[in-house]
Enzyme design. Sequence first.
Site, mmCIF file in Angstrom:
data_model
loop_
_atom_site.group_PDB
_atom_site.id
_atom_site.type_symbol
_atom_site.label_atom_id
_atom_site.label_comp_id
_atom_site.label_asym_id
_atom_site.label_seq_id
_atom_site.Cartn_x
_atom_site.Cartn_y
_atom_site.Cartn_z
ATOM 1 N N ASP A 39 -44.766 -7.140 -9.440
ATOM 2 C CA ASP A 39 -44.981 -8.585 -9.001
ATOM 3 C C ASP A 39 -46.455 -8.534 -9.428
ATOM 4 O O ASP A 39 -46.860 -9.864 -9.768
ATOM 5 C CB ASP A 39 -44.955 -8.856 -7.283
ATOM 6 C CG ASP A 39 -45.571 -7.749 -6.591
ATOM 7 O OD1 ASP A 39 -46.139 -6.556 -6.928
ATOM 8 O OD2 ASP A 39 -45.678 -7.835 -5.463
ATOM 9 N N ASP A 171 -44.225 -9.514 -0.949
ATOM 10 C CA ASP A 171 -43.835 -9.195 0.448
ATOM 11 C C ASP A 171 -44.228 -10.377 1.322
ATOM 12 O O ASP A 171 -43.276 -11.020 2.183
ATOM 13 C CB ASP A 171 -44.696 -8.026 0.969
ATOM 14 C CG ASP A 171 -44.439 -6.878 0.267
ATOM 15 O OD1 ASP A 171 -43.413 -6.694 -0.564
ATOM 16 O OD2 ASP A 171 -45.179 -5.957 0.500
HETATM 17 C C1 GLA Z 1 -46.136 -3.083 -1.992
HETATM 18 C C2 GLA Z 1 -46.861 -4.504 -2.359
HETATM 19 C C3 GLA Z 1 -46.181 -5.426 -3.201
HETATM 20 C C4 GLA Z 1 -45.289 -4.607 -4.376
HETATM 21 C C5 GLA Z 1 -44.658 -3.490 -3.863
HETATM 22 C C6 GLA Z 1 -44.129 -2.588 -4.948
HETATM 23 O O1 GLA Z 1 -45.014 -3.341 -1.191
HETATM 24 O O2 GLA Z 1 -47.310 -5.021 -1.104
HETATM 25 O O3 GLA Z 1 -46.897 -6.386 -3.449
HETATM 26 O O4 GLA Z 1 -46.249 -4.412 -5.454
HETATM 27 O O5 GLA Z 1 -45.577 -2.619 -3.111
HETATM 28 O O6 GLA Z 1 -43.254 -3.294 -5.675
#
Ligand code: GLA
Length: 383
Positions: A39, A171
């Site tokens: 992301d 997320d």
């Molecule tokens: C955490 C971060 C997300 C993403 C994941 C790995 O959850 O909050 O933004 O980078 O790790 O995919």
Amino acid sequence: MPDMEQAAKEAFTKWRGDADRVIVARAPGRVNLVGDHTDYNDGLVLPMILDRAVYVAARLSLDGRTHHLWSENYREGVTYSPEQWPRVRPGHWASYIAGMIQELPPPGPIELLVMGNVPLGAGLSSSAALEMATGLALEALRGKSVPPLDLAQIGQRVEHRYAGVKCGIMDQIVSRAGRTGHALFLDCHTLKWEHIPIRSEGIQFLVIDSRVRRQLATSKYNERRAECQKALQCIQASDAAITSLRYAGTHHVDELKESVFQRRIRHVISENKRVEEACSAVIRSDWSTLGRILSLSHESLREDYEVSCEEMDFLAAYAESLPGVFGARMMGGGFGGCTINLVRSGDGSAVAASVTAAYEGKYKQKPTSHIIGTGLEAGCSYD
Ligand code: GLA
């Protein structure tokens, strides 16, 4: 009113004496089918919402002077005046709420209670769910709605500023915009998403929590982000047209010497490809292909991105040795947390029992597991 919302109101009544004019907002945690550490590289992700959520019950403060915050899970209260910042460390539960209040100031001080059933710190995005639930409650108190993408970006900013985690946007977007019975196919460059229906008759998704929580997870996460930035600079030295690792190609990997940067880029490129393939596998309900993609994702996160750990490797490998398991992988930021397992319908409980016994025998720690449902969408309810 669903049980947890009712429970939030009852807890609020116990705390403040009554729950007059209280609004209750909720936002779910998430799992990620595939697409980790893509992301923040402008890449692709395929998460889906849990049927577990963070609930926020809130109203304007009756005393008109002070913010009163209460966490039902931690049984802890924080009170502060709007001109100040609460005396809490970065990443404390109240820092996320105070950050959201800072970004979306309500018309006056508020009383806000938070509770939830998303396991905390397990890589299921309890903090994004807290930001989004608080945001929805603040929207209601302000009488002004905020577009879902804007709210997600505000949550991400709060995470960067007040928790010190330089997270991507996955997320918050899925917590705010995820839909029941669907995965969310998100392009983190264009910030456009599509809801992909999951016809789950033949399968179950099983989440297994290793119970491993590593203090260094935050710093390691930020370190990976910085490495990607450096890796991008290596590519740009010879190809200035590449604006993010999303647009790097395998020839860029081949041109680099064997190094940490080469491995990080290789993960990002292969993981983005897996998300596209996973998306079409979900559309075709092709579970054996999806299972294979999960295994390959785990391998890449372990070898090239180096964010797995012994316990997660064991959980994924052991699950994959069992009948009825299409594939398994670590999920989220890494260094502990949960695996996601794609299991033939009806086999979820047996797989969970078998993995639990083996893990407990080896690590003297009992993992928790649950079969996930179709997901509970974010929302808000008034009396
Ligand atoms: C955490 C971060 C997300 C993403 C994941 C790995 O959850 O909050 O933004 O980078 O790790 O995919």
